[in-house]
Design an enzyme around this catalytic site. Structure first.
Site, short mmCIF file in Angstrom:
data_model
loop_
_atom_site.label_atom_id
_atom_site.label_comp_id
_atom_site.label_asym_id
_atom_site.label_seq_id
_atom_site.Cartn_x
_atom_site.Cartn_y
_atom_site.Cartn_z
N GLY A 76 0.83 -1.21 0.00
CA GLY A 76 0.00 0.00 0.00
C GLY A 76 0.86 1.25 0.00
N ASP A 98 0.39 -8.86 1.55
CA ASP A 98 -0.71 -7.98 1.09
C ASP A 98 -1.71 -8.79 0.28
OD1 ASP A 98 -0.48 -4.59 0.73
OD2 ASP A 98 -2.12 -5.64 -0.27
N GLY A 117 -3.72 -1.99 -2.33
CA GLY A 117 -2.30 -1.85 -2.67
C GLY A 117 -2.07 -2.32 -4.10
N THR A 175 -10.90 -7.20 8.84
CA THR A 175 -9.46 -6.95 8.70
C THR A 175 -8.88 -6.39 9.99
OG1 THR A 175 -9.64 -6.65 6.31
CG2 THR A 175 -7.74 -5.63 7.38
N TYR A 215 -14.57 1.39 10.06
CA TYR A 215 -13.15 1.73 10.15
C TYR A 215 -12.80 2.18 11.56
CZ TYR A 215 -8.69 4.00 8.90
OH TYR A 215 -7.37 4.39 8.82
N LYS A 237 -10.72 -0.08 14.22
CA LYS A 237 -9.39 0.34 14.71
C LYS A 237 -9.38 0.45 16.23
CE LYS A 237 -6.90 1.06 10.90
NZ LYS A 237 -5.56 0.51 10.66
N ARG A 241 -9.33 10.21 -1.44
CA ARG A 241 -8.90 11.06 -0.33
C ARG A 241 -8.66 12.47 -0.86
NH1 ARG A 241 -4.95 7.25 3.36
NH2 ARG A 241 -4.59 6.04 1.49
P1 NAD Z 1 -3.50 1.73 1.68
O1 NAD Z 1 -4.89 1.39 1.35
O2 NAD Z 1 -2.63 2.29 0.60
O3 NAD Z 1 -2.75 0.46 2.28
C1 NAD Z 1 -3.39 -0.60 2.93
C2 NAD Z 1 -2.79 -1.89 2.41
O4 NAD Z 1 -3.37 -2.99 3.11
C3 NAD Z 1 -3.07 -2.12 0.93
O5 NAD Z 1 -1.89 -2.54 0.28
C4 NAD Z 1 -4.13 -3.24 0.93
O6 NAD Z 1 -4.11 -4.02 -0.24
C5 NAD Z 1 -3.75 -4.00 2.17
N1 NAD Z 1 -4.85 -4.75 2.77
C6 NAD Z 1 -6.10 -4.32 3.05
N2 NAD Z 1 -6.83 -5.29 3.63
C7 NAD Z 1 -6.00 -6.38 3.73
C8 NAD Z 1 -6.16 -7.70 4.23
N3 NAD Z 1 -7.33 -8.11 4.74
N4 NAD Z 1 -5.10 -8.55 4.15
C9 NAD Z 1 -3.92 -8.15 3.61
N5 NAD Z 1 -3.71 -6.91 3.12
C10 NAD Z 1 -4.75 -6.04 3.18
O7 NAD Z 1 -3.54 2.73 2.92
P2 NAD Z 1 -2.38 3.50 3.69
O8 NAD Z 1 -2.69 4.92 3.65
O9 NAD Z 1 -1.06 3.02 3.25
O10 NAD Z 1 -2.65 3.00 5.18
C11 NAD Z 1 -1.86 2.02 5.82
C12 NAD Z 1 -2.32 1.86 7.25
O11 NAD Z 1 -2.15 3.09 7.96
C13 NAD Z 1 -3.78 1.45 7.40
O12 NAD Z 1 -3.90 0.53 8.46
C14 NAD Z 1 -4.46 2.75 7.76
O13 NAD Z 1 -5.61 2.54 8.52
C15 NAD Z 1 -3.38 3.46 8.56
N6 NAD Z 1 -3.58 4.92 8.51
C16 NAD Z 1 -3.28 5.63 7.39
C17 NAD Z 1 -3.50 7.00 7.37
C18 NAD Z 1 -3.17 7.84 6.16
O14 NAD Z 1 -3.44 9.04 6.19
N7 NAD Z 1 -2.57 7.34 5.13
C19 NAD Z 1 -4.06 7.64 8.48
C20 NAD Z 1 -4.38 6.86 9.59
C21 NAD Z 1 -4.12 5.51 9.61
N1 UDP Z 2 -12.91 16.08 1.05
C1 UDP Z 2 -13.33 17.06 0.17
N2 UDP Z 2 -13.30 16.78 -1.17
C2 UDP Z 2 -12.84 15.60 -1.67
C3 UDP Z 2 -12.40 14.60 -0.76
C4 UDP Z 2 -12.46 14.88 0.60
O1 UDP Z 2 -13.73 18.16 0.57
O2 UDP Z 2 -12.82 15.44 -2.90
C5 UDP Z 2 -12.92 16.39 2.50
C6 UDP Z 2 -13.60 15.34 3.36
O3 UDP Z 2 -15.00 15.59 3.44
C7 UDP Z 2 -12.90 15.55 4.69
C8 UDP Z 2 -11.49 15.96 4.29
O4 UDP Z 2 -11.59 16.43 2.95
O5 UDP Z 2 -13.49 16.61 5.40
C9 UDP Z 2 -10.47 14.83 4.36
O6 UDP Z 2 -11.00 13.72 3.66
P1 UDP Z 2 -10.20 12.37 3.45
O7 UDP Z 2 -11.13 11.40 2.82
O8 UDP Z 2 -8.91 12.65 2.76
O9 UDP Z 2 -9.79 11.89 4.92
P2 UDP Z 2 -10.56 11.78 6.33
O10 UDP Z 2 -11.95 12.35 6.22
O11 UDP Z 2 -10.59 10.33 6.62
O12 UDP Z 2 -9.71 12.58 7.23
#
Ligand code: NAD
Ligand code: UDP
Length: 310
Positions: free
Chosen positions: A10, A31, A36, A90, A143, A147, A184
Site C-alpha cells: 500500500g 498484502d 495496494g 481486517t 473503520y 481500529k 482522499r
Molecule cells: P492503503 O490502502 O494504501 O494500504 C493498505 C494496504 O493494506 C493495501 O496494500 C491493501 O491491499 C492491504 N490490505 C487491506 N486489507 C488487507 C487484508 N485483509 N489482508 C492483507 N492486506 C490487506 O492505505 P495506507 O494509507 O497506506 O494506510 C496504511 C495503514 O495506515 C492502514 O492501516 C491505515 O488505517 C493506517 N492509517 C493511514 C492514514 C493515512 O493518512 N494514510 C491515516 C491513519 C491511519
Molecule cells: N474532502 C473534500 N473533497 C474531496 C475529498 C475529501 O472536501 O474530494 C474532505 C472530506 O470531506 C474531509 C477531508 O476532505 O473533510 C479529508 O478527507 P479524506 O477522505 O482525505 O480523509 P478523512 O476524512 O478520513 O480525514
C-alpha cells in the site's frame, strides 16, 4: 532483523518496506492487493532481502519474524466503505492473527491505528488521553470502531500474554503512491487540478485536517517500533492545521492550474476538526515532522503529474 509488513504494497507500507530494506533488514511484504498494488513495490522485487506474499490477514498464517508492522487495512473512506464487513474483519480478525504470530514467536508488533479513534473530537488538538467521540453505527464506524477494537486487542494481548506491543495513531498522511482512485482529499484535489477539472470541496470547506508528508511519518513509525518501554498509543502527524477550503486554494496555486472550486454535500459523520498534539512523540521519540506542507505537496504534485502523463 526479519520484519513482516502487512499492507506492505500500500501507500505507507511500500515506503516502509523501502526504508527497512535500506537499513539492511529482511523484509516480508504481505498484502492481499485490495487497495495496494504491485507497482508500488515492483522496484523492490529484485532485492534478495525482499519477499512478497499474497495473503489476506483475516486468514491465519505462521511466519518466523522479529518485528510485525500491522498496516493492512483500507484507509480511505471510499475503500473502507466499499465492503464495511470486510473492513471490520481486517481490523479485528486480522489483528488477532497478527497478535497470534507475535505471541508465538515473541515478535514485537506495531499497530497502525488512526486519528479516527477520536471520531468527531470535542477536544482540540487531540491528545492521546482523549477517549474520542465516535458514532458506533455510522458509515465510518467499520473503520473507526474496527481500529478501536484493534487497539483494545493489542492492550489485552499485552496485559494477558505479555506481547511486546506498540500503538501509533496516524493523522492524515499524503505523498507519492497514494492510490489515484482512493477519493482522499489530497489525491482528489491534485488530480482534479492537474486535469483542469473542478475541485470538489465537501460541505462549506470549514472542516480542518492536518497533513503529514510520508517520509516524516515513516521516520516516526520506525522510531516508535524501536523505542524501548513504550507501548503507546502515540500520535504521529503534522500539527499544521488547515481548512479544506484553504487547502483547495493552496493546491490550485501550487499546481498553477485554473480549476474552479465547487461545493458538494458533506458526507455523514465527517469530523469537523483534526489536529494532533504531538508532545508525546516529541518527548519520547525525539520526533517531529521536518517537511513543510508546501514541499511535500510539490513532491506529490510531481508524482501525480508524471503518473497521468504516462
Ligand atoms: P492503503 O490502502 O494504501 O494500504 C493498505 C494496504 O493494506 C493495501 O496494500 C491493501 O491491499 C492491504 N490490505 C487491506 N486489507 C488487507 C487484508 N485483509 N489482508 C492483507 N492486506 C490487506 O492505505 P495506507 O494509507 O497506506 O494506510 C496504511 C495503514 O495506515 C492502514 O492501516 C491505515 O488505517 C493506517 N492509517 C493511514 C492514514 C493515512 O493518512 N494514510 C491515516 C491513519 C491511519
Ligand atoms: N474532502 C473534500 N473533497 C474531496 C475529498 C475529501 O472536501 O474530494 C474532505 C472530506 O470531506 C474531509 C477531508 O476532505 O473533510 C479529508 O478527507 P479524506 O477522505 O482525505 O480523509 P478523512 O476524512 O478520513 O480525514
Amino acid at each position: 532483523m526479519r520484519i513482516l509488513i502487512t499492507g506492505g504494497a500500500g501507500f505507507l507500507g511500500s515506503h516502509l518496506c523501502e526504508r527497512l530494506l535500506g537499513e539492511g533488514h529482511d523484509v516480508i511484504c504481505l498484502d492481499n492487493f485490495f487497495t495496494g498494488s504491485k507497482n508500488n513495490i515492483i522496484h523492490l522485487l529484485d532485492n534478495h532481502n525482499f519477499e512478497l506474499i499474497r495473503h489476506d490477514i483475516t486468514e491465519p498464517i505462521l511466519l518466523e519474524v522479529d518485528r510485525i508492522y500491522n498496516l493492512a487495512c483500507p484507509a480511505s473512506p471510499v475503500h473502507y466503505q466499499y465492503n464495511p464487513v470486510k473492513t471490520v474483519k481486517t481490523s479485528v480478525l486480522g489483528t488477532i492473527n497478527m497478535l497470534g504470530i507475535a505471541k508465538r514467536v515473541r515478535a514485537r508488533i506495531l499497530q497502525a491505528s488512526t486519528s479516527e479513534v477520536y471520531g468527531d473530537p470535542n477536544i482540540h488538538p487531540q491528545t492521546e488521553d482523549y477517549w474520542g467521540n465516535v458514532n458506533p453505527i455510522g458509515i465510518r464506524s467499520c473503520y473507526d470502531e474496527g481500529k478501536r477494537v484493534a487497539e483494545t486487542l493489542m492492550m489485552d494481548y499485552h496485559r494477558q500474554n505479555k506481547v511486546d506491543i506498540r500503538i501509533i495513531r496516524i493523522f492524515n498522511t499524503y505523498g507519492p503512491r497514494m492510490a489515484e482512485n482512493d477519493g482522499r482529499v489530497v489525491s482528489n484535489f491534485i488530480l482534479q487540478a492537474l486535469k483542469g477539472e473542478d475541485i470538489t470541496v465537501y460541505g462549506d470547506g470549514s472542516q480542518t485536517r492536518s497533513f503529514c508528508y510520508v517520509s516524516d511519518l515513516v521516520e516516526g513509525i520506525v522510531r516508535m517500533m524501536e523505542c524501548e518501554n513504550l507501548t503507546g498509543p502515540v500520535n504521529l502527524g503534522n500539527p499544521a492545521e488547515t481548512t479544506i477550503l484553504e487547502f483547495a486554494e493552496r493546491i490550485i496555486k501550487l499546481t498553477g492550474e485554473r480549476s474552479k472550486i465547487i461545493f458538494k454535500p458533506l458526507p455523514p459523520d465527517d469530523p469537523r476538526q483534526r489536529q494532533p498534539d504531538i508532545s508525546l512523540a516529541e518527548q519520547k521519540l525525539g520526533w517531529k515532522p521536518v517537511i513543510s506542507v508546501e514541499e511535500g505537496l510539490k513532491k506529490t504534485i510531481d508524482y501525480f503529474s508524471a503518473l497521468i502523463s504516462k
